[in-house]
Design an enzyme around this catalytic site. Structure first.
Site, PDB file in Angstrom:
ATOM      1  N   ARG A 163      10.410  -9.288   4.810  1.00 24.89           N
ATOM      2  CA  ARG A 163      10.697  -7.900   5.165  1.00 24.89           C
ATOM      3  C   ARG A 163      11.299  -7.834   6.570  1.00 24.89           C
ATOM      4  NH1 ARG A 163       5.775  -3.584   4.864  1.00 24.89           N
ATOM      5  NH2 ARG A 163       5.458  -3.963   7.076  1.00 24.89           N
ATOM      6  N   ARG A 169      11.716  -4.459  12.054  1.00 23.35           N
ATOM      7  CA  ARG A 169      10.451  -4.217  12.760  1.00 23.35           C
ATOM      8  C   ARG A 169      10.055  -5.499  13.473  1.00 23.35           C
ATOM      9  NH1 ARG A 169       6.084  -0.988   9.119  1.00 23.35           N
ATOM     10  NH2 ARG A 169       4.693  -2.085  10.555  1.00 23.35           N
ATOM     11  N   LYS A 193       0.823  -1.202   0.000  1.00 27.63           N
ATOM     12  CA  LYS A 193       0.000   0.000   0.000  1.00 27.63           C
ATOM     13  C   LYS A 193       0.862   1.259   0.000  1.00 27.63           C
ATOM     14  CE  LYS A 193      -2.376   0.140   3.632  1.00 27.63           C
ATOM     15  NZ  LYS A 193      -2.509   1.235   4.588  1.00 27.63           N
ATOM     16  N   ARG A 226     -11.371   3.847   9.608  1.00 29.15           N
ATOM     17  CA  ARG A 226     -11.232   2.485  10.135  1.00 29.15           C
ATOM     18  C   ARG A 226     -12.567   1.952  10.627  1.00 29.15           C
ATOM     19  NH1 ARG A 226      -5.555   1.713  11.711  1.00 29.15           N
ATOM     20  NH2 ARG A 226      -4.814   0.977   9.707  1.00 29.15           N
ATOM     21  N   ARG A 276      -2.325  -9.478  12.784  1.00 28.00           N
ATOM     22  CA  ARG A 276      -2.499  -8.166  12.131  1.00 28.00           C
ATOM     23  C   ARG A 276      -3.370  -8.307  10.887  1.00 28.00           C
ATOM     24  NH1 ARG A 276       3.388  -6.676  11.089  1.00 28.00           N
ATOM     25  NH2 ARG A 276       2.570  -4.998   9.805  1.00 28.00           N
TER      26      ARG A 276
END
Ligand code: IMP
Ligand code: MG
Length: 370
Positions: free
Chosen positions: A306, A312, A192, A267, A324
């Site tokens: 990633r 992260r 995104k 959201r 998630r």
């Protein structure tokens, strides 16, 4: 251009065109009701100017009344019917001409139709100065139409916006804002961020990422940032109102933009409603929710990959990643449904090369911008 309250309007129908339409309507009425003593009923408030013009042009005898839609009365068993305030005249057996400023959805007309039928009029006709064919959804015949207009909001010649504009002698149309506003959605790992960056340059849109906006406001200790922080510090969710105010401020900062890409917002349905209300007040809307669709297994793979380099922690743990993704679908399901109902949902295949996906997204956006 003129301004009424918070909205801008531009000239749309001249006085001359209105006069011509009224001349035409009046000639039709003169021919139809020659020697018949009709009762003209103007529907207030909007029709006062139109009614006056038509009645001045009527050459036989006639009677004149004005009514206003009243409140609902009745019982649950009889059904609720609205009343016409001011209708104190016996209409039984009379030939009635209803004078309307505008027929839009036709809801008002349906209610008046019921009342006139109950009053046992001999006949009645509807003459309206303006008519919106695209908005009209009812079956009550509208025999005489002055000017057909698109489904746009107009003021002037009796018509108002929140009380103002009735005295204008020509008609103005709500000024439209030619922006393209997108809500971009995609599960974590769908690409995104990458696509938003490409699209914002390609289409000259402003990319508003809620995360960035939050961080900016908190870092710069803006009033809204401090307010948001007070909730975050207490471990509470930031209320929708604070979030939407931050985004509105962001939109305000970019006056004159071609449009916005909203990323990470809305959201919830409440947020979507708030956004739509706010954009409406700017003369625009959310044009599309575009969602990048990627299978879960591919997302997990991409994110783990990633995680190896991004550092992260939420990208490193497969259970966290899967959760998630689940959270994303719970949220999206609600909004997908919300935008689908408005024919604004576009699912785009998010598997492929960056260029391929940009191509697919562009197809949707090009169509919206046509
Ligand atoms: P309806 O949707 O046909 O029932 O229209 C009802 C009423 O809405 C009209 O009598 C007007 O008072 C108002 N209205 C509809 N469209 C417009 C517009 O474009 N400008 C101002 N008022 C409007
Ligand atoms: Mg009206």
């Amino acid at each position: 251009m003129i301004k009424l309250h918070d909205l801008e309007f531009e000239p749309f129908i001249s006085e001359g065109e209105i006069t011509k339409a009224i001349d035409r309507i009046s000639e039709e009425l003169n021919a139809d009701y020659d020697g018949k003593i009709p009762v003209f009923i103007g529907v207030l408030n909007g029709s006062f100017m139109f009614a006056s013009e038509v009645i001045k042009r009527f050459r036989s005898d006639c009677e004149v009344s004005f009514v206003k839609m009243g409140s609902y009365e009745g019982t649950e068993t009889t059904g609720n019917v609205r009343t016409l305030v001011g209708l104190n005249q016996e209409l039984k057996g009379r030939e009635v001409v209803l004078l309307e400023d505008i027929v839009d959805t036709g809801n008002t007309l349906v209610e008046i139709d019921e009342i006139l039928k109950k009053a046992e009029v001999a006949s009645y006709k509807v003459a309206t100065l303006f008519f919106k064919p695209a908005a009209y959804k009812k079956n009550v015949p509208v025999q005489i139409k002055g000017i057909e207009i698109p489904d746009k909001f107009i003021v002037g010649f009796g018509l108002d916006y929140d009380g103002l504009g009735r005295n204008l002698t020509q008609v103005y149309k709500r000024k439209e804002n030619k922006m393209t506003n997108l809500v971009l959605f995609g599960p974590p790992g769908a690409g995104k961020g990458t696509q938003a960056t490409i699209l914002k340059d390609k289409y000259q849109l402003v990319h508003i990422s809620t995360g960035d906006v939050f961080r900016f406001n908190i870092k710069n200790q803006t009033e809204l940032g401090l307010s948001a922080k007070s909730y975050i510090d207490k471990g509470q969710l930031v209320p929708d109102e604070v979030t939407i105010n931050m985004l509105n401020a962001e939109v305000e900062k970019n006056e004159g933009a071609n449009g916005f890409i909203f990323d990470g917002f809305p959201r919830t349905e409440a947020q979507a409603e708030a956004l739509s209300k706010y954009l409406e007040s700017k003369g625009t809307e959310v044009h599309a929710m575009i969602a990048l669709e990627v299978e879960d297994e591919i997302l997990v793979e991409r994110l783990l990959e990633r995680g190896k380099t991004s550092g992260r922690p939420d990208d490193a743990d497969e259970a966290v990643i899967r959760n998630r993704i689940k959270v994303y679908y719970n949220e999206t399901a609600i909004l997908k449904n919300y935008y689908q109902k408005q024919d604004k949902y576009y699912g785009v295949n998010g598997v492929g090369s960056i260029e391929e996906i940009t191509e697919r997204l562009s197809k949707v956006i090009d169509e919206l911008m046509k």
